[in-house]
Design an enzyme around this catalytic site. Structure first.
Site, PDB file in Angstrom:
ATOM      1  N   CYS A 138       0.838  -1.208   0.000  1.00 44.48           N
ATOM      2  CA  CYS A 138       0.000   0.000   0.000  1.00 44.48           C
ATOM      3  C   CYS A 138       0.866   1.250   0.000  1.00 44.48           C
ATOM      4  CB  CYS A 138      -0.922  -0.029   1.219  1.00 44.48           C
ATOM      5  SG  CYS A 138      -1.970   1.425   1.338  1.00 44.48           S
ATOM      6  N   CYS A 175      -0.445   4.045   2.159  1.00 38.37           N
ATOM      7  CA  CYS A 175      -0.251   3.920   3.618  1.00 38.37           C
ATOM      8  C   CYS A 175       1.209   4.156   4.002  1.00 38.37           C
ATOM      9  CB  CYS A 175      -0.633   2.523   4.113  1.00 38.37           C
ATOM     10  SG  CYS A 175      -2.049   1.794   3.311  1.00 38.37           S
ATOM     11  N   ASP A 176       2.146   3.645   3.214  1.00 34.83           N
ATOM     12  CA  ASP A 176       3.546   3.580   3.663  1.00 34.83           C
ATOM     13  C   ASP A 176       4.508   4.479   2.896  1.00 34.83           C
ATOM     14  OD1 ASP A 176       2.719   1.629   5.444  1.00 34.83           O
ATOM     15  OD2 ASP A 176       3.047   0.002   4.020  1.00 34.83           O
TER      16      ASP A 176
END
Ligand code: NAP
Length: 303
Positions: free
Chosen positions: A131, A134-135
């Protein structure tokens, strides 16, 4: 007894909840994590009609609020097993409870597919990610690679190129299958390069990712590419574990159901990315949600 149990609160499940609430069916929606499913982890959604450039999370929240305003009920729970008892279905939850419902719409979506190479599992969360949304921020000023050639890989690479110093896209073929406009945008960026016809055979690192071992497909040449992060975007795997006992999951891992979302089990419907279908988009998932409720209503009238 519920008229309808909806498994999943992504665009398919939430649209089904909107239609079911408007049809005054006694309905409950199970949400495993946060509402929105995959779109909650997406940046901009540029192709949902009427909402150009809407943020995925915003769209997810709007869909949920819409269902809530119409009276839909939600519960945070995970379905682990479904049983067909004829006129009703039993849904076992992860906490051991059993929910009976006259009909069920499986809108459980899909999860990222694993690459299946050494190092992937051990370094997951320590440099291996599925992701970028997200990261990505962890890799500011660093060098990362993205594996895959579809829309997710290209969108992830575009996002990462704004944060990382360098992005290397690694694709096993000589052309991308992603939408042409996005692909052209990516290929024009100065800090993005592509390794065509190349596969990753290992993710290396001791406690944290330090590089990926590559193999060029034409000649088999091996190479170690140093990177700080590896973003895997090689497609999605439908979430069907709770449906396995019912025999509705095909060899490709998708639930077999027609455009009306009916499966071979009367009273069980499949909507969104969990269903075998040619186009997996928010708009087609939402359309499935509506079709599935229509089919469920027709089914309930026969009971
Ligand atoms: P996808 O379209 O299935 O693409 C997966 C990519 O990974 C393909 O390029 C494939 O290579 C490659 N791949 C698969 N297995 C691999 C392996 N073992 N090793 C190396 N490469 C591998 O998946 P996706 O990109 O996640 O997209 C899923 C669906 O969501 C698609 O329908 C997509 O259009 C849609 N989507 C839409 C948007 C948007 O419109 N904004 C955003 C994201 C996703 P090959 O090309 O050789 O098969």
């Amino acid at each position: 007894m519920l008229d309808l149990l909806i498994l999943g609160a992504g665009p398919a499940g939430l649209t089904a909840a909107i239609y079911a609430a408007r049809s005054q069916l006694h309905t409950l929606v199970l949400e495993k994590e946060t509402a929105g499913g995959q779109i909650a982890l997406t940046g901009q959604v540029d192709n949902y009609p009427g909402l150009p450039g809407v943020q995925g999370l915003v769209l997810a929240e709007r869909l949920r609020r819409h269902a809530e305003q119409l009276g839909a009920s939600f519960r945070a729970a995970e379905a682990v097993r479904l049983e067909d008892c004829g006129a009703y279905k039993k849904t076992m939850l992860a906490d051991g409870e059993c929910l009976p419902a006259r009909s069920v719409i499986a809108a459980t979506g899909a999860a990222p597919r694993l690459l299946g190479v050494p190092g992937e599992e051990q370094l997951r969360g320590s440099g291996v990610s599925y992701c970028a949304m997200c990261d990505g921020a962890f890799y500011r000023g660093k060098r990362v690679c993205v594996i895959g050639g579809g829309d997710t890989a290209v969108e992830d690479a575009l996002l990462l190129a704004r944060q990382a110093a360098e992005v290397v896209l690694i694709h096993r073929r000589d052309r991308l299958r992603a939408q042409k406009a996005h692909a052209a945008q990516l290929l024009g960026l100065e800090n993005v390069s592509v390794r065509w016809n190349t596969v990753v055979t290992e993710i290396c690192g001791d406690g944290a990712v330090s590089g990926v071992r590559l193999r060029a497909l034409p000649d088999g040449n091996a190479e170690l590419l140093p990177v700080d992060g590896v973003f895997i975007a090689v497609g999605m795997q439908p979430e069907t574990a709770c449906l396995e006992p019912l025999g509705v999951v095909g060899e490709d891992g998708c639930v077999q159901a027609g455009e009306d979302c009916r499966t071979a089990v009367p009273g069980l419907f499949a909507a969104g990315d969990v269903r075998r279908k040619p186009v997996r988009q928010v708009v087609t998932a939402a359309a499935d949600g509506a079709s599935a409720v229509r089919a469920a209503q027709s089914y309930l009238e026969t009971l």
